[in-house]
Design an enzyme around this catalytic site. Structure first.
Site, PDB file in Angstrom:
ATOM      1  N   LYS A  86     -24.393  37.808 -29.221  1.00  7.69           N
ATOM      2  CA  LYS A  86     -24.787  36.848 -30.268  1.00  7.69           C
ATOM      3  C   LYS A  86     -25.094  35.483 -29.655  1.00  7.69           C
ATOM      4  O   LYS A  86     -26.124  34.879 -29.945  1.00  7.69           O
ATOM      5  CB  LYS A  86     -23.639  36.701 -31.287  1.00  7.69           C
ATOM      6  CG  LYS A  86     -23.739  35.464 -32.163  1.00  7.69           C
ATOM      7  CD  LYS A  86     -22.590  35.354 -33.143  1.00  7.69           C
ATOM      8  CE  LYS A  86     -21.367  34.628 -32.647  1.00  7.69           C
ATOM      9  NZ  LYS A  86     -21.440  33.149 -32.629  1.00  7.69           N
ATOM     10  N   ASN A  87     -24.186  35.013 -28.801  1.00  7.27           N
ATOM     11  CA  ASN A  87     -24.348  33.647 -28.298  1.00  7.27           C
ATOM     12  C   ASN A  87     -25.441  33.523 -27.240  1.00  7.27           C
ATOM     13  O   ASN A  87     -25.841  32.408 -26.890  1.00  7.27           O
ATOM     14  CB  ASN A  87     -23.007  33.119 -27.779  1.00  7.27           C
ATOM     15  CG  ASN A  87     -22.036  32.842 -28.922  1.00  7.27           C
ATOM     16  OD1 ASN A  87     -22.433  32.846 -30.094  1.00  7.27           O
ATOM     17  ND2 ASN A  87     -20.782  32.599 -28.606  1.00  7.27           N
TER      18      ASN A  87
ATOM     19  N   CYS B  46     -15.576  22.176 -38.161  1.00  2.97           N
ATOM     20  CA  CYS B  46     -15.444  23.551 -38.643  1.00  2.97           C
ATOM     21  C   CYS B  46     -14.011  24.005 -38.434  1.00  2.97           C
ATOM     22  O   CYS B  46     -13.184  23.229 -37.951  1.00  2.97           O
ATOM     23  CB  CYS B  46     -16.438  24.473 -37.959  1.00  2.97           C
ATOM     24  SG  CYS B  46     -16.012  24.869 -36.281  1.00  2.97           S
TER      25      CYS B  46
ATOM     26  N   ARG C   8     -16.142  19.176 -33.811  1.00  2.68           N
ATOM     27  CA  ARG C   8     -17.091  19.649 -32.790  1.00  2.68           C
ATOM     28  C   ARG C   8     -18.260  18.686 -32.657  1.00  2.68           C
ATOM     29  O   ARG C   8     -19.331  18.887 -33.239  1.00  2.68           O
ATOM     30  CB  ARG C   8     -17.557  21.067 -33.135  1.00  2.68           C
ATOM     31  CG  ARG C   8     -16.407  22.045 -33.031  1.00  2.68           C
ATOM     32  CD  ARG C   8     -16.800  23.437 -33.389  1.00  2.68           C
ATOM     33  NE  ARG C   8     -17.724  24.043 -32.447  1.00  2.68           N
ATOM     34  CZ  ARG C   8     -18.224  25.274 -32.609  1.00  2.68           C
ATOM     35  NH1 ARG C   8     -17.903  25.982 -33.653  1.00  2.68           N
ATOM     36  NH2 ARG C   8     -19.050  25.769 -31.718  1.00  2.68           N
TER      37      ARG C   8
ATOM     38  N   ASP D   7     -13.171  32.070 -26.754  1.00  2.00           N
ATOM     39  CA  ASP D   7     -13.539  33.034 -27.802  1.00  2.00           C
ATOM     40  C   ASP D   7     -12.707  34.316 -27.756  1.00  2.00           C
ATOM     41  O   ASP D   7     -12.865  35.182 -28.610  1.00  2.00           O
ATOM     42  CB  ASP D   7     -15.037  33.375 -27.713  1.00  2.00           C
ATOM     43  CG  ASP D   7     -15.908  32.185 -28.110  1.00  2.00           C
ATOM     44  OD1 ASP D   7     -15.376  31.244 -28.719  1.00  2.00           O
ATOM     45  OD2 ASP D   7     -17.113  32.210 -27.805  1.00  2.00           O
TER      46      ASP D   7
ATOM     47  N   ARG E  83     -20.051  37.619 -39.046  1.00  2.00           N
ATOM     48  CA  ARG E  83     -20.926  36.672 -38.348  1.00  2.00           C
ATOM     49  C   ARG E  83     -21.079  37.044 -36.873  1.00  2.00           C
ATOM     50  O   ARG E  83     -22.088  36.707 -36.254  1.00  2.00           O
ATOM     51  CB  ARG E  83     -20.342  35.247 -38.429  1.00  2.00           C
ATOM     52  CG  ARG E  83     -20.387  34.657 -39.820  1.00  2.00           C
ATOM     53  CD  ARG E  83     -19.937  33.215 -39.768  1.00  2.00           C
ATOM     54  NE  ARG E  83     -20.520  32.563 -38.604  1.00  2.00           N
ATOM     55  CZ  ARG E  83     -19.927  31.634 -37.868  1.00  2.00           C
ATOM     56  NH1 ARG E  83     -18.739  31.221 -38.173  1.00  2.00           N
ATOM     57  NH2 ARG E  83     -20.530  31.108 -36.839  1.00  2.00           N
TER      58      ARG E  83
HETATM   59  N1  EPU Z   1     -18.113  18.812 -26.896  1.00  2.00           N
HETATM   60  C1  EPU Z   1     -18.173  17.444 -26.953  1.00  2.00           C
HETATM   61  N2  EPU Z   1     -19.392  16.873 -27.171  1.00  2.00           N
HETATM   62  C2  EPU Z   1     -20.527  17.594 -27.301  1.00  2.00           C
HETATM   63  C3  EPU Z   1     -20.458  18.992 -27.230  1.00  2.00           C
HETATM   64  C4  EPU Z   1     -19.227  19.591 -27.031  1.00  2.00           C
HETATM   65  O1  EPU Z   1     -17.158  16.769 -26.822  1.00  2.00           O
HETATM   66  O2  EPU Z   1     -21.595  17.001 -27.478  1.00  2.00           O
HETATM   67  C5  EPU Z   1     -16.824  19.483 -26.673  1.00  2.00           C
HETATM   68  C6  EPU Z   1     -16.423  20.412 -27.801  1.00  2.00           C
HETATM   69  O3  EPU Z   1     -15.814  19.719 -28.882  1.00  2.00           O
HETATM   70  C7  EPU Z   1     -15.503  21.375 -27.103  1.00  2.00           C
HETATM   71  C8  EPU Z   1     -16.157  21.504 -25.726  1.00  2.00           C
HETATM   72  O4  EPU Z   1     -16.950  20.330 -25.565  1.00  2.00           O
HETATM   73  O5  EPU Z   1     -14.240  20.793 -26.954  1.00  2.00           O
HETATM   74  C9  EPU Z   1     -16.999  22.724 -25.516  1.00  2.00           C
HETATM   75  O6  EPU Z   1     -17.881  22.924 -26.622  1.00  2.00           O
HETATM   76  P1  EPU Z   1     -19.304  23.584 -26.451  1.00  2.00           P
HETATM   77  O7  EPU Z   1     -20.349  22.546 -26.713  1.00  2.00           O
HETATM   78  O8  EPU Z   1     -19.383  24.297 -25.141  1.00  2.00           O
HETATM   79  O9  EPU Z   1     -19.331  24.635 -27.652  1.00  2.00           O
HETATM   80  P2  EPU Z   1     -20.637  25.119 -28.400  1.00  2.00           P
HETATM   81  O10 EPU Z   1     -21.767  25.143 -27.456  1.00  2.00           O
HETATM   82  O11 EPU Z   1     -20.780  24.395 -29.679  1.00  2.00           O
HETATM   83  C10 EPU Z   1     -20.416  27.668 -27.820  1.00  2.00           C
HETATM   84  C11 EPU Z   1     -20.239  28.952 -28.558  1.00  2.00           C
HETATM   85  C12 EPU Z   1     -18.828  29.020 -29.124  1.00  2.00           C
HETATM   86  C13 EPU Z   1     -17.837  28.915 -27.963  1.00  2.00           C
HETATM   87  C14 EPU Z   1     -18.092  27.622 -27.177  1.00  2.00           C
HETATM   88  C15 EPU Z   1     -17.216  27.483 -25.950  1.00  2.00           C
HETATM   89  C16 EPU Z   1     -22.433  29.506 -29.390  1.00  2.00           C
HETATM   90  C17 EPU Z   1     -23.310  29.703 -30.562  1.00  2.00           C
HETATM   91  N3  EPU Z   1     -21.199  29.039 -29.643  1.00  2.00           N
HETATM   92  O12 EPU Z   1     -20.220  26.627 -28.777  1.00  2.00           O
HETATM   93  O13 EPU Z   1     -18.716  30.308 -29.726  1.00  2.00           O
HETATM   94  O14 EPU Z   1     -16.526  28.912 -28.458  1.00  2.00           O
HETATM   95  O15 EPU Z   1     -19.471  27.580 -26.756  1.00  2.00           O
HETATM   96  O16 EPU Z   1     -17.405  28.546 -25.092  1.00  2.00           O
HETATM   97  O17 EPU Z   1     -22.816  29.801 -28.274  1.00  2.00           O
HETATM   98  C18 EPU Z   1     -17.899  31.890 -31.249  1.00  2.00           C
HETATM   99  O18 EPU Z   1     -18.786  32.669 -30.861  1.00  2.00           O
HETATM  100  O19 EPU Z   1     -16.935  32.251 -31.963  1.00  2.00           O
HETATM  101  C19 EPU Z   1     -17.962  30.482 -30.848  1.00  2.00           C
HETATM  102  C20 EPU Z   1     -17.328  29.521 -31.514  1.00  2.00           C
END
Ligand code: EPU
Length: 422
Positions: free
Chosen positions: A22-23, A117, A122, A309, A401
């Protein structure tokens, strides 16, 4: 609203084929925006998140169709409405990964600012910082991020680290935008997750020039245009890890097909340390549980560390370990909504800041429980397989999802799980 009714405990046996990631699929679908024409994504799972993302791409002007063979065709010849509406973004935070490609393709993008969320606050500050470094002008208007370029994006040296390390979708956004920027972009502290590697490989197949794929330093030489692509996404390592825990928590042996162990070494290592056998096999593996699950220390980290995850699923399993375990959450320190629900099933879990101390119990006892987010729901289903009695998992739309018809894939393995409409 649907529920799962699960009778436990059960022994599982047989084999399951892991679906596409998915991701990985979501940013790869967004990448189709970068090239006018028809791209095809193979292996994208049949999930509500993929349908919502298809809807989002259609609102932008693309046409998205699914063939009977599972191929997702994305025709991005027309992208004339570069707006990510609140109604869609509020349903799926991952919608934010259209921002970079829209900006590169249209010179302008408006995307609703995602809120918090169930797994915590986030922010997307690092995404915006990265795009600003590529010389985008960005401001917030009525809850929307409005990003524009004057004369196109320009390559830059960008550090993408934040308080919790790298960002997966932030890297995806900046990487996609940089493929069409003028000149060279270097991203330091890029996310190294296999889903980012998959995206970068797909972009290179579209004609991008990305070096350093899989490392924290990506070097991108901007090109004038990208071509549509046919691309098959990698297997879902989180789904694979969830089925591995299903074998471990029920002390059973199952075979996983279409699973890349090389993308999940931290998970496999942890399973082996607690006594679970994971034997590689052509294109997959055989996982065999152990009668005595040994306790463990688990700390979630960016890849190649242990993935956040799979934190909830491991907690359900370690609840039955022979001793005390500790799980420290270093990516989303508030991602613990499943703790109280697992305790309702007679687990002995105590939250201490960003950590949970797990005193292993001999058995879990079935109860009605509430799913709060995707991975927490998976943990409750796993606990239900091992618990004595009938577990009812409410709000299972969360699990839909991220797991394709999980009950139809667990049942042939011997799980007594049914979906019921309430
Ligand atoms: N963060 C910041 N600022 C930003 C972006 C992120 O502080 O601008 C922080 C976040 O709050 C968190 C950390 O950095 O503490 C990592 O977040 P990341 O941005 O890597 O998460 P994401 O890209 O929003 C993806 C996956 C998530 C998975 C995370 C971490 C997708 C669609 N989502 O989210 O997947 O948990 O990376 O590996 O790829 C799931 O599939 O259940 C899921 C939540």
């Amino acid at each position: 609203m649907d529920i799962f009714r699960i009778e436990g405990p059960v022994l599982l046996a047989g084999s399951v084929s892991i679906k596409g990631s998915k991701n990985a699929s979501l940013p790869i679908m967004a990448a189709a925006i970068l090239a006018g024409g028809e791209s095809s994504v193979f292996g994208a799972p049949d999930l509500s998140d993929i349908s919502v993302f298809s809807e989002l791409l259609e609102q932008l002007g693309c046409r998205v169709t699914k063939s009977p063979d599972g191929r997702l065709r994305i025709d991005s010849t027309v992208v004339d409405n570069p707006v990510g509406e609140y109604e869609v973004v509020r349903r799926m935070r991952a919608s934010i990964c259209i921002l970079g490609p829209l900006l590169a393709r249209c010179g302008r993008a408006e995307v609703s600012m995602p809120g918090g969320c169930a797994i915590g606050d986030r922010p997307i500050d690092i995404h915006l910082r990265g795009l600003r470094e590529l010389s985008a002008k960005i401001h917030l208007e009525n809850g929307y991020i409005v990003a524009e370029t004057q004369g196109g994006l320009a390559g830059a040296e960008i550090f993408l680290g934040g308080p919790f390390g790298s960002t997966v979708l932030g890297t995806a956004n900046v990487l996609m935008a940089a493929t069409l920027a003028k000149g060279r972009t270097t991203i330091e502290c890029a996310a190294c997750e296999p889903e980012i590697t998959d995206l970068a490989n797909c972009l290179n197949k579209m004609g991008a020039k990305i070096n350093g794929i899989g490392s924290p330093r990506l070097v991108i030489d901007g090109v004038r245009r990208l071509q549509p692509v046919e691309y098959e996404v990698i297997p879902d390592r989180i789904e694979a890890g969830t089925f591995m825990v299903a074998a471990a928590i029920t002390r059973s042996q199952i075979r996983l097909q279409n699973c890349r162990l090389t993308n999940m070494m931290a998970v496999v290592d942890k399973l082996r340390r607690i006594g679970v056998t994971v034997e590689p096999e052509d294109g997959g593996c055989v996982v065999a549980g152990t009668e005595r699950i040994r306790p463990a220390d688990v700390t979630t980290q960016p890849y190649p560390g242990f993935p956040t995850d799979l934190q909830a699923q491991f907690m359900a399993m370690l609840a039955l370990a022979d001793g005390n375990s500790i799980i420290v959450e270093k990516i989303f320190p508030d991602r613990f909504m499943h703790v109280a629900e697992l305790n309702r099933m007679a687990a002995n879990l105590r939250k201490e800041g960003p950590a949970v101390i797990i005193a292993g119990v001999k058995k879990l006892i079935a109860a009605p429980v509430m799913a709060s987010d995707l991975r927490a729901s998976a943990a409750l289903v796993l606990a239900g397989l091992a618990a004595e009695g009938t577990t009812i998992v409410n709000r299972i739309y969360h699990i839909d999802r991220g797991y394709e018809r999980i009950e139809e894939r667990l049942a042939p393995l011997g799980a007594k799980i049914t979906r019921e409409s309430m």
